[in-house]
Design a protein around this motif. Sequence first.
Motif, PDB file in Angstrom:
ATOM      1  N   ILE A  55     -73.419  57.329  95.806  1.00  0.00           N
ATOM      2  CA  ILE A  55     -72.541  56.184  96.450  1.00  0.00           C
ATOM      3  C   ILE A  55     -73.696  55.205  95.433  1.00  0.00           C
ATOM      4  O   ILE A  55     -74.629  55.889  94.145  1.00  0.00           O
ATOM      5  CB  ILE A  55     -73.377  56.079  97.342  1.00  0.00           C
ATOM      6  CG1 ILE A  55     -74.966  56.121  97.714  1.00  0.00           C
ATOM      7  CG2 ILE A  55     -72.368  56.462  98.564  1.00  0.00           C
ATOM      8  CD1 ILE A  55     -75.255  55.680  98.768  1.00  0.00           C
ATOM      9  N   GLU A  58     -74.769  48.975  96.289  1.00  0.00           N
ATOM     10  CA  GLU A  58     -74.067  48.314  96.880  1.00  0.00           C
ATOM     11  C   GLU A  58     -73.850  49.265  98.212  1.00  0.00           C
ATOM     12  O   GLU A  58     -72.862  48.942  99.057  1.00  0.00           O
ATOM     13  CB  GLU A  58     -73.260  47.556  96.570  1.00  0.00           C
ATOM     14  CG  GLU A  58     -73.125  46.530  95.233  1.00  0.00           C
ATOM     15  CD  GLU A  58     -72.293  45.756  95.233  1.00  0.00           C
ATOM     16  OE1 GLU A  58     -70.576  46.393  95.662  1.00  0.00           O
ATOM     17  OE2 GLU A  58     -72.350  44.972  94.534  1.00  0.00           O
ATOM     18  N   ASN A  59     -74.043  51.296  97.965  1.00  0.00           N
ATOM     19  CA  ASN A  59     -73.500  51.392  99.092  1.00  0.00           C
ATOM     20  C   ASN A  59     -72.210  51.952  99.535  1.00  0.00           C
ATOM     21  O   ASN A  59     -72.005  52.515 100.689  1.00  0.00           O
ATOM     22  CB  ASN A  59     -74.451  51.217 100.740  1.00  0.00           C
ATOM     23  CG  ASN A  59     -75.181  52.577 101.886  1.00  0.00           C
ATOM     24  OD1 ASN A  59     -74.788  52.976 101.180  1.00  0.00           O
ATOM     25  ND2 ASN A  59     -74.327  52.324 102.627  1.00  0.00           N
ATOM     26  N   LYS A  60     -71.511  51.838  98.067  1.00  0.00           N
ATOM     27  CA  LYS A  60     -70.048  52.210  98.490  1.00  0.00           C
ATOM     28  C   LYS A  60     -69.721  53.055  97.528  1.00  0.00           C
ATOM     29  O   LYS A  60     -71.101  53.806  96.889  1.00  0.00           O
ATOM     30  CB  LYS A  60     -69.903  51.162  97.122  1.00  0.00           C
ATOM     31  CG  LYS A  60     -69.568  50.380  98.547  1.00  0.00           C
ATOM     32  CD  LYS A  60     -68.853  48.813  97.524  1.00  0.00           C
ATOM     33  CE  LYS A  60     -68.397  47.115  98.484  1.00  0.00           C
ATOM     34  NZ  LYS A  60     -68.123  46.539  97.761  1.00  0.00           N
ATOM     35  N   LYS A  62     -68.555  56.513  96.067  1.00  0.00           N
ATOM     36  CA  LYS A  62     -68.329  56.571  93.618  1.00  0.00           C
ATOM     37  C   LYS A  62     -66.905  57.911  93.522  1.00  0.00           C
ATOM     38  O   LYS A  62     -66.202  57.663  92.537  1.00  0.00           O
ATOM     39  CB  LYS A  62     -69.694  56.757  93.269  1.00  0.00           C
ATOM     40  CG  LYS A  62     -70.827  55.428  92.931  1.00  0.00           C
ATOM     41  CD  LYS A  62     -72.147  55.993  92.111  1.00  0.00           C
ATOM     42  CE  LYS A  62     -71.982  56.488  90.357  1.00  0.00           C
ATOM     43  NZ  LYS A  62     -73.213  56.397  90.018  1.00  0.00           N
TER      44      LYS A  62
END
Length: 223
Positions: A55, A58-60, A62
Motif C-alpha cells: 500500500i 495514502e493507504n491505497k 499499489k
Amino acid sequence: MIESKSQVESQGRFQRQAKYSGLPLITLSTHRLFNFVSVKGTGKAYQTAIDFIAIDDENKPKREHHFLTFGGDPGRGKTHLALGIGWHWLYNNMGIVLYFRAEQLLDVLRKEYDESSRNRIDRPSISELEFTQKVGLLILDDLGAEKVSEWAIAKLDELIDYRYINELPTVFTTNLLLTQLPQRIGSRLREGTTVLLDGLDYREYKARMRKVKTRENTKDMVR
C-alpha cells in the motif's frame, strides 16, 4: 507482560477470521511470505506477491491489477505464495479472506444447491456463492483441476465475472496455461497480472534443505 484490551480484541478477531477463512491453520507458520524460499524461477513471482499486498502512503493498494494468477507445473511454490498473501491480509487486518481449492468450492456450491432444492426454501442468509463473490480477498487454488461440466464452468464464470467487474482482489493458482481454461475465464485472468513459476521443484528443494539441515544438526550433536 499484560496485553491491552485492544490487543486482546485484535487477537480474537484474527483467530475468528482465520478459523472461517478456509486457510489451512497449520500454514500460518509454514506458508508465509517471509519464509518463502526464492529459488531459481520464482523470484519474479515472489516480488509480484509482495507488490500485490503493498500500500502507498495514502493507504491505497499499489498492485497492478486486482486479479493475480500464479501459473506453472505442480510443486513450484504457487500455493505457498497464495497462502502467504492470505495470511498477510488477515494478520494486517486488511479484510476478510476466503480460501478454496476450485473443486472444493464447487462441492460446497453443489451441496448447498441440492439442500435448497430438497427443502424447497430460500435461504434467509447470504448464499455461499454470494459470500464468495463479495469477500474482501478470495484465493482460488488449483483452478482447472476441477471436474469439467457446464454447471461447474457456469458457476466459476459467474463468480469470477462478479469479482472482475467489481475489481475485487482475487488470487488464482493453476497448473494450466490460461489458454487452456474456459474462454471467458481465461480472458479475464489474462487481463490481470499473471506470473509463471518455473525451474526447480519447490517441494523437492525444501525437502533437500531439510535433509541438509538434519545432517548438520546431527554432526553438531556428535561434536
